[in-house]
Design a protein around this motif. Structure first.
Motif, PDB file in Angstrom:
ATOM      1  N   ASN A 179       0.814  -1.211   0.000  1.00  0.00           N
ATOM      2  CA  ASN A 179       0.000   0.000   0.000  1.00  0.00           C
ATOM      3  C   ASN A 179       0.848   1.261   0.000  1.00  0.00           C
ATOM      4  N   SER A 180       2.112   1.140  -0.368  1.00  0.00           N
ATOM      5  CA  SER A 180       3.012   2.283  -0.361  1.00  0.00           C
ATOM      6  C   SER A 180       2.488   3.402  -1.256  1.00  0.00           C
ATOM      7  N   ASN A 181       2.143   4.520  -0.640  1.00  0.00           N
ATOM      8  CA  ASN A 181       1.742   5.728  -1.367  1.00  0.00           C
ATOM      9  C   ASN A 181       0.506   5.524  -2.233  1.00  0.00           C
ATOM     10  N   GLN A 182      -0.416   4.649  -1.824  1.00  0.00           N
ATOM     11  CA  GLN A 182      -1.681   4.483  -2.536  1.00  0.00           C
ATOM     12  C   GLN A 182      -2.735   5.386  -1.888  1.00  0.00           C
ATOM     13  N   LYS A 183      -3.480   6.100  -2.705  1.00  0.00           N
ATOM     14  CA  LYS A 183      -4.433   7.073  -2.194  1.00  0.00           C
ATOM     15  C   LYS A 183      -5.750   6.984  -2.962  1.00  0.00           C
ATOM     16  N   VAL A 184      -6.825   7.397  -2.311  1.00  0.00           N
ATOM     17  CA  VAL A 184      -8.115   7.584  -2.959  1.00  0.00           C
ATOM     18  C   VAL A 184      -8.383   9.082  -3.037  1.00  0.00           C
ATOM     19  N   ASP A 185      -8.611   9.567  -4.240  1.00  0.00           N
ATOM     20  CA  ASP A 185      -9.008  10.963  -4.468  1.00  0.00           C
ATOM     21  C   ASP A 185     -10.474  10.988  -4.864  1.00  0.00           C
ATOM     22  N   ILE A 186     -11.244  11.891  -4.281  1.00  0.00           N
ATOM     23  CA  ILE A 186     -12.659  12.021  -4.584  1.00  0.00           C
ATOM     24  C   ILE A 186     -12.915  13.435  -5.104  1.00  0.00           C
ATOM     25  N   PHE A 187     -13.474  13.500  -6.321  1.00  0.00           N
ATOM     26  CA  PHE A 187     -13.749  14.774  -6.970  1.00  0.00           C
ATOM     27  C   PHE A 187     -15.249  14.917  -7.228  1.00  0.00           C
ATOM     28  N   VAL A 188     -15.705  16.148  -7.323  1.00  0.00           N
ATOM     29  CA  VAL A 188     -17.018  16.456  -7.877  1.00  0.00           C
ATOM     30  C   VAL A 188     -16.783  17.048  -9.259  1.00  0.00           C
ATOM     31  N   VAL A 189     -17.468  16.479 -10.266  1.00  0.00           N
ATOM     32  CA  VAL A 189     -17.342  16.999 -11.627  1.00  0.00           C
ATOM     33  C   VAL A 189     -18.730  17.258 -12.193  1.00  0.00           C
ATOM     34  N   GLU A 190     -18.812  18.148 -13.181  1.00  0.00           N
ATOM     35  CA  GLU A 190     -20.067  18.441 -13.874  1.00  0.00           C
ATOM     36  C   GLU A 190     -19.976  17.873 -15.280  1.00  0.00           C
ATOM     37  N   ASP A 191     -20.992  17.096 -15.682  1.00  0.00           N
ATOM     38  CA  ASP A 191     -20.787  16.180 -16.796  1.00  0.00           C
ATOM     39  C   ASP A 191     -20.778  16.824 -18.173  1.00  0.00           C
ATOM     40  N   ASN A 192     -21.690  17.730 -18.495  1.00  0.00           N
ATOM     41  CA  ASN A 192     -21.755  18.331 -19.826  1.00  0.00           C
ATOM     42  C   ASN A 192     -22.109  19.809 -19.698  1.00  0.00           C
ATOM     43  N   ILE A 193     -21.226  20.682 -20.158  1.00  0.00           N
ATOM     44  CA  ILE A 193     -21.467  22.125 -20.106  1.00  0.00           C
ATOM     45  C   ILE A 193     -21.249  22.682 -21.516  1.00  0.00           C
ATOM     46  N   TRP A 194     -22.318  23.120 -22.135  1.00  0.00           N
ATOM     47  CA  TRP A 194     -22.252  23.649 -23.497  1.00  0.00           C
ATOM     48  C   TRP A 194     -21.453  24.953 -23.479  1.00  0.00           C
ATOM     49  N   SER A 195     -20.324  24.975 -24.177  1.00  0.00           N
ATOM     50  CA  SER A 195     -19.355  26.046 -24.014  1.00  0.00           C
ATOM     51  C   SER A 195     -18.786  26.476 -25.356  1.00  0.00           C
ATOM     52  N   TYR A 196     -18.339  27.722 -25.408  1.00  0.00           N
ATOM     53  CA  TYR A 196     -17.683  28.230 -26.609  1.00  0.00           C
ATOM     54  C   TYR A 196     -16.177  28.082 -26.464  1.00  0.00           C
ATOM     55  N   TRP A 197     -15.582  27.257 -27.338  1.00  0.00           N
ATOM     56  CA  TRP A 197     -14.139  27.043 -27.370  1.00  0.00           C
ATOM     57  C   TRP A 197     -13.573  27.952 -28.459  1.00  0.00           C
ATOM     58  N   SER A 198     -12.940  29.045 -28.050  1.00  0.00           N
ATOM     59  CA  SER A 198     -12.491  30.026 -29.037  1.00  0.00           C
ATOM     60  C   SER A 198     -11.401  29.455 -29.944  1.00  0.00           C
ATOM     61  N   GLY A 199     -10.620  28.494 -29.459  1.00  0.00           N
ATOM     62  CA  GLY A 199      -9.586  27.890 -30.294  1.00  0.00           C
ATOM     63  C   GLY A 199     -10.146  27.129 -31.472  1.00  0.00           C
ATOM     64  N   ALA A 200     -11.382  26.687 -31.355  1.00  0.00           N
ATOM     65  CA  ALA A 200     -12.041  25.967 -32.447  1.00  0.00           C
ATOM     66  C   ALA A 200     -13.119  26.813 -33.111  1.00  0.00           C
ATOM     67  N   SER A 201     -13.353  28.015 -32.553  1.00  0.00           N
ATOM     68  CA  SER A 201     -14.409  28.906 -33.054  1.00  0.00           C
ATOM     69  C   SER A 201     -15.752  28.176 -33.133  1.00  0.00           C
ATOM     70  N   SER A 202     -16.032  27.382 -32.106  1.00  0.00           N
ATOM     71  CA  SER A 202     -17.274  26.616 -32.132  1.00  0.00           C
ATOM     72  C   SER A 202     -17.693  26.255 -30.713  1.00  0.00           C
ATOM     73  N   TYR A 203     -18.963  25.877 -30.592  1.00  0.00           N
ATOM     74  CA  TYR A 203     -19.488  25.384 -29.326  1.00  0.00           C
ATOM     75  C   TYR A 203     -19.320  23.874 -29.239  1.00  0.00           C
ATOM     76  N   HIS A 204     -19.091  23.408 -28.018  1.00  0.00           N
ATOM     77  CA  HIS A 204     -18.928  21.975 -27.774  1.00  0.00           C
ATOM     78  C   HIS A 204     -19.113  21.760 -26.282  1.00  0.00           C
ATOM     79  N   ASN A 205     -19.565  20.583 -25.886  1.00  0.00           N
ATOM     80  CA  ASN A 205     -19.674  20.284 -24.463  1.00  0.00           C
ATOM     81  C   ASN A 205     -18.301  20.177 -23.820  1.00  0.00           C
TER      82      ASN A 205
END
Length: 233
Positions: A179-205
């Protein structure tokens, strides 16, 4: 202007190991959360990719869009987390969170896009104009090299909802392992957010955007048959 719709929040559990995670079926009281986590936990072996990105950087969409394509192609064996760099986050967006710096430092992230596969393999850089087709082959090869890996760990999550979501994350050992240096990380994430990606000049989740890094817990078990539970809300 960046526009987004709030979809669902879910827990993402990362067991920081040098191989794929193994997740078992779960039982969560809230129907929407149950559906999301069961879908994410249906297969035994999983690959997790952490995507360090930004809506304003021209090369980031290629990596993020490629991962999005793969999430649709491998819904039972691939999971991602998007970490958005504050320097490339629009002023009217709340995508960047303070934990970005800590997570990026852990992997030595400098330039973006930077992807980290199961914590041990990385890619840096992308292609302009959201050209995900140019990079998805590299990502597919990394995924294929990891999806069959074995692990002695199983993870089970149970929870209930009142005014807060409360959870129990239980780690089981199927075989002996240090178990040397084994860890559990718990995150909260949001699954799909309709967004404007300026690098692609388009909307995408934006897919599974990191909203909070709840805890990092040390795993103390190391022998077959042992289990350990981490609880919180």
């Amino acid at each position: 202007m960046t526009m987004y719709n709030v979809k669902k929040l879910l827990l993402a559990i990362s067991l920081t190991l040098s191989f794929s995670q193994k997740l078992e079926p779960i039982d969560v009281a809230m129907q929407d959360l149950e559906t999301i986590i069961q879908t994410a936990s249906r297969a035994d072996q999983r690959v997790i990719v952490e995507d360090f990105t930004g809506l304003l950087w021209p090369y980031c969409p290629s990596a993020s869009f490629a991962i999005s394509e793969m999430l649709d192609a491998y819904p039972e064996t691939l999971v991602n987390i998007e970490w958005h760099n504050s320097g490339f986050t629009p002023s009217n967006s709340d995508f960047d969170i303070p934990e970005y710096s800590s997570r990026a430092s852990m992997y030595g992230v400098g330039g973006i896009p930077h992807t980290q596969w199961n914590g041990v393999e990385e890619t840096v850089g992308g292609y302009p104009n959201g050209n995900w087709q140019a990079i998805i082959g590299t990502f597919e090869a990394l995924y294929a090299s990891m999806v069959g890996d074995d692990t002695p760990y199983e993870i089970d999550i149970n929870g209930y909802v009142g005014e807060q979501v409360s959870y129990d994350v239980t780690v089981y050992m199927d075989a002996d392992m240090s178990n040397s240096n084994q860890k559990v990380d718990i995150f909260v994430v949001e699954d799909n957010i309709w967004s404007y990606w300026s690098g692609a000049s388009s909307y995408h989740n934006a897919r599974n955007v990191a909203r909070d890094w709840l805890v990092t817990e040390n795993v103390s078990i190391s022998s077959a048959g042992e289990s350990e539970t981490f609880s919180g809300s």
